[in-house]
Design a protein around this motif. Structure first.
Motif, PDB file in Angstrom:
ATOM      1  N   ASP A 187       3.129  -8.238 -16.026  1.00 32.85           N
ATOM      2  CA  ASP A 187       2.017  -8.671 -15.173  1.00 32.85           C
ATOM      3  C   ASP A 187       2.420  -9.858 -14.306  1.00 32.85           C
ATOM      4  OD1 ASP A 187       0.443  -6.688 -16.261  1.00 32.85           O
ATOM      5  OD2 ASP A 187      -0.485  -8.002 -17.747  1.00 32.85           O
ATOM      6  N   ILE A 188       3.257 -10.738 -14.851  1.00 37.72           N
ATOM      7  CA  ILE A 188       3.750 -11.866 -14.056  1.00 37.72           C
ATOM      8  C   ILE A 188       4.581 -11.359 -12.884  1.00 37.72           C
ATOM      9  CG2 ILE A 188       5.328 -13.848 -14.070  1.00 37.72           C
ATOM     10  CD1 ILE A 188       4.453 -14.380 -16.953  1.00 37.72           C
ATOM     11  N   ARG A 189       5.491 -10.427 -13.170  1.00 36.08           N
ATOM     12  CA  ARG A 189       6.307  -9.863 -12.090  1.00 36.08           C
ATOM     13  C   ARG A 189       5.438  -9.190 -11.034  1.00 36.08           C
ATOM     14  NH1 ARG A 189      11.483  -8.421 -11.227  1.00 36.08           N
ATOM     15  NH2 ARG A 189      12.118  -9.008 -13.338  1.00 36.08           N
ATOM     16  N   HIS A 190       4.437  -8.434 -11.474  1.00 36.41           N
ATOM     17  CA  HIS A 190       3.555  -7.743 -10.536  1.00 36.41           C
ATOM     18  C   HIS A 190       2.794  -8.757  -9.672  1.00 36.41           C
ATOM     19  CE1 HIS A 190       1.006  -4.509  -9.049  1.00 36.41           C
ATOM     20  NE2 HIS A 190      -0.054  -5.273  -9.289  1.00 36.41           N
ATOM     21  N   LEU A 191       2.312  -9.829 -10.279  1.00 34.83           N
ATOM     22  CA  LEU A 191       1.591 -10.859  -9.535  1.00 34.83           C
ATOM     23  C   LEU A 191       2.487 -11.515  -8.487  1.00 34.83           C
ATOM     24  CD1 LEU A 191      -0.895 -12.800  -9.181  1.00 34.83           C
ATOM     25  CD2 LEU A 191       0.202 -14.244 -10.908  1.00 34.83           C
ATOM     26  N   LEU A 192       3.686 -11.920  -8.911  1.00 34.44           N
ATOM     27  CA  LEU A 192       4.563 -12.638  -7.988  1.00 34.44           C
ATOM     28  C   LEU A 192       5.123 -11.710  -6.908  1.00 34.44           C
ATOM     29  CD1 LEU A 192       6.478 -15.034 -10.415  1.00 34.44           C
ATOM     30  CD2 LEU A 192       4.431 -15.476  -9.047  1.00 34.44           C
ATOM     31  N   LYS A 193       5.366 -10.457  -7.254  1.00 31.53           N
ATOM     32  CA  LYS A 193       5.813  -9.501  -6.237  1.00 31.53           C
ATOM     33  C   LYS A 193       4.699  -9.239  -5.217  1.00 31.53           C
ATOM     34  CE  LYS A 193      10.112  -8.513  -6.898  1.00 31.53           C
ATOM     35  NZ  LYS A 193      11.113  -8.778  -5.824  1.00 31.53           N
ATOM     36  N   GLY A 194       3.456  -9.240  -5.694  1.00 25.03           N
ATOM     37  CA  GLY A 194       2.336  -9.085  -4.774  1.00 25.03           C
ATOM     38  C   GLY A 194       2.245 -10.248  -3.809  1.00 25.03           C
ATOM     39  N   LEU A 195       2.450 -11.463  -4.318  1.00 22.46           N
ATOM     40  CA  LEU A 195       2.460 -12.642  -3.460  1.00 22.46           C
ATOM     41  C   LEU A 195       3.625 -12.575  -2.483  1.00 22.46           C
ATOM     42  CD1 LEU A 195       1.450 -15.470  -2.699  1.00 22.46           C
ATOM     43  CD2 LEU A 195       2.891 -16.380  -4.560  1.00 22.46           C
ATOM     44  N   GLU A 196       4.780 -12.192  -2.994  1.00 21.14           N
ATOM     45  CA  GLU A 196       5.971 -12.063  -2.147  1.00 21.14           C
ATOM     46  C   GLU A 196       5.717 -11.095  -0.986  1.00 21.14           C
ATOM     47  OE1 GLU A 196      10.252 -11.743  -3.828  1.00 21.14           O
ATOM     48  OE2 GLU A 196       9.629  -9.689  -3.391  1.00 21.14           O
ATOM     49  N   LYS A 197       5.053 -10.001  -1.280  1.00 19.40           N
ATOM     50  CA  LYS A 197       4.763  -9.005  -0.249  1.00 19.40           C
ATOM     51  C   LYS A 197       3.860  -9.580   0.839  1.00 19.40           C
ATOM     52  CE  LYS A 197       3.143  -4.225   0.217  1.00 19.40           C
ATOM     53  NZ  LYS A 197       2.644  -3.028  -0.520  1.00 19.40           N
ATOM     54  N   GLN A 198       2.967 -10.504   0.460  1.00 20.60           N
ATOM     55  CA  GLN A 198       2.045 -11.091   1.419  1.00 20.60           C
ATOM     56  C   GLN A 198       2.714 -12.128   2.316  1.00 20.60           C
ATOM     57  OE1 GLN A 198      -1.589 -12.605  -0.416  1.00 20.60           O
ATOM     58  NE2 GLN A 198      -1.434 -11.061  -2.035  1.00 20.60           N
ATOM     59  N   ILE A 199       3.658 -12.874   1.770  1.00 23.56           N
ATOM     60  CA  ILE A 199       4.156 -14.056   2.496  1.00 23.56           C
ATOM     61  C   ILE A 199       5.595 -13.936   2.978  1.00 23.56           C
ATOM     62  CG2 ILE A 199       2.556 -15.556   1.234  1.00 23.56           C
ATOM     63  CD1 ILE A 199       4.877 -16.490  -0.490  1.00 23.56           C
ATOM     64  N   GLN A 200       6.326 -12.942   2.475  1.00 20.83           N
ATOM     65  CA  GLN A 200       7.734 -12.802   2.874  1.00 20.83           C
ATOM     66  C   GLN A 200       7.862 -11.619   3.834  1.00 20.83           C
ATOM     67  OE1 GLN A 200      10.072 -14.726   2.677  1.00 20.83           O
ATOM     68  NE2 GLN A 200      12.067 -13.851   2.206  1.00 20.83           N
ATOM     69  N   PRO A 201       8.308 -11.851   5.074  1.00 21.25           N
ATOM     70  CA  PRO A 201       8.350 -10.763   6.058  1.00 21.25           C
ATOM     71  C   PRO A 201       9.400  -9.709   5.711  1.00 21.25           C
ATOM     72  CG  PRO A 201       9.397 -12.743   6.927  1.00 21.25           C
ATOM     73  CD  PRO A 201       8.761 -13.134   5.634  1.00 21.25           C
ATOM     74  N   LEU A 202       9.127  -8.484   6.166  1.00 20.82           N
ATOM     75  CA  LEU A 202      10.080  -7.385   6.014  1.00 20.82           C
ATOM     76  C   LEU A 202      11.257  -7.572   6.961  1.00 20.82           C
ATOM     77  CD1 LEU A 202       7.875  -4.159   5.858  1.00 20.82           C
ATOM     78  CD2 LEU A 202       9.498  -4.892   4.110  1.00 20.82           C
TER      79      LEU A 202
END
Length: 310
Positions: free
Chosen positions: A142-157
């Motif tokens: 769940d921690i990984r899922h949370l932080l990956k979700g944040l990463e997806k929001q703030i880190q550009p492709l």
């Protein structure tokens, strides 16, 4: 003393308080059959709960002639929900790190490490600095899922990467049922990660001997420690251990190991008679094996280990 540990098999709909019913049955058995005074620990959801109550008991009452756990378990002993018992967050230079130690079984330390470059993304760094305590009760996935979700929001492709692997033309070459998976994979691959998360399981001799010391303080020298769970008396094969593999404790060198079973290991450390079922055990099985043991009736699925004569 009865110790019903409160936890639920995640693959069932059972109540986490399932162990309290066999504890009530055994309490009635000991009172009626032996006119015994029976103490029971209450609301033991974590090993912290257990140690807190034990510390109070050893100051207030003499040792018991029986200490009996009723719980889920395995080759390496009784199991509770994995809970953090130590954590630390620090920033050193450009490196941020969250380190957590947790345990579900005494002596098996689950290590979680999250590291990141504080200069790479200030939003992520700010989030970790202010929100890391909120990760304490969460599962590692769940921690990984949370932080990956944040990463997806703030880190550009990386759009060049994305167009190369996940353009409409590229997706058209994949079967339709695989396109969603491929798109998610591209999102992962074509975005530079902001953090690294690692997990491992280690033997903690300090935590294991802390547990066995508590048992020795609770049980008279001629008393009995009983683990009412699955497999504490089962012999596990000696084999080369791999990451996240069970039977870490009994195949280790703790107390002169490896040991044939968990009850052999605990008996060797505590010097007390130690017993536990062989194989799978239901709540009814646990009750029946204890009653058969106390009434000297023969049975085949119980391992009893007496301390070595010195």
């Amino acid at each position: 003393m009865l110790v019903p540990l409160l936890s639920r098999d995640p693959h069932t709909t059972e109540s986490p308080r399932w162990s309290e019913q066999p504890a009530r049955t055994l309490e009635a058995f000991y009172r009626n059959r032996f006119n015994a005074d029976v103490t029971q620990l209450r609301d033991v959801w974590s090993w912290t709960d257990y140690y807190r109550q034990v510390d109070q008991l050893v100051r207030q009452s003499p040792p018991f002639d029986r200490v009996m756990f009723i719980s889920h378990g395995g080759f390496d002993g009784p199991v509770l929900k994995n809970a953090v018992f130590w954590q630390n967050f620090q920033v050193t230079g450009s490196k941020g790190e969250l380190l957590q130690y947790s345990e579900a079984q005494p002596g098996l330390k689950n290590v979680l490490s999250i590291t990141y470059d504080v200069e790479k993304n200030r939003v992520f760094s700010g989030y970790m600095a202010s929100h890391w305590p909120e990760l304490t009760p969460m599962k590692t996935d769940d921690i990984r899922h949370l932080l990956k979700g944040l990463e997806k929001q703030i880190q550009p492709l990386d759009h060049a990467c994305f167009q190369n692997y996940c353009s409409q033309e590229s997706l058209a070459t994949s079967p339709e049922q695989q396109r969603g998976y491929r798109l998610d994979l591209c999102e992962l691959i074509c975005r530079e990660p902001l953090f690294e998360q690692k997990t491992s399981v280690e033997i903690s001799a300090e935590r294991f001997f802390h547990f066995t010391k508590s048992l020795s303080s609770l049980v008279t020298t001629d008393g009995l420690i009983f683990f009412g769970a699955c497999n504490p008396g089962s012999a596990a094969p000696v084999k080369t251990l791999e990451k996240d593999e069970t039977e870490l404790l009994i195949n280790s060198t703790l107390a002169g190991g490896p040991h044939k079973s968990y009850v052999h290991l605990v008996g060797a450390v505590t010097g007390r008679v130690t017993a536990g079922p062989i194989g799978q055990s239901s709540a009814d099985d646990i009750v029946n094996r204890i009653i058969m043991f106390e009434t000297s009736r023969p049975q085949h699925n119980l391992c009893v280990v007496a301390p070595e004569t010195k």
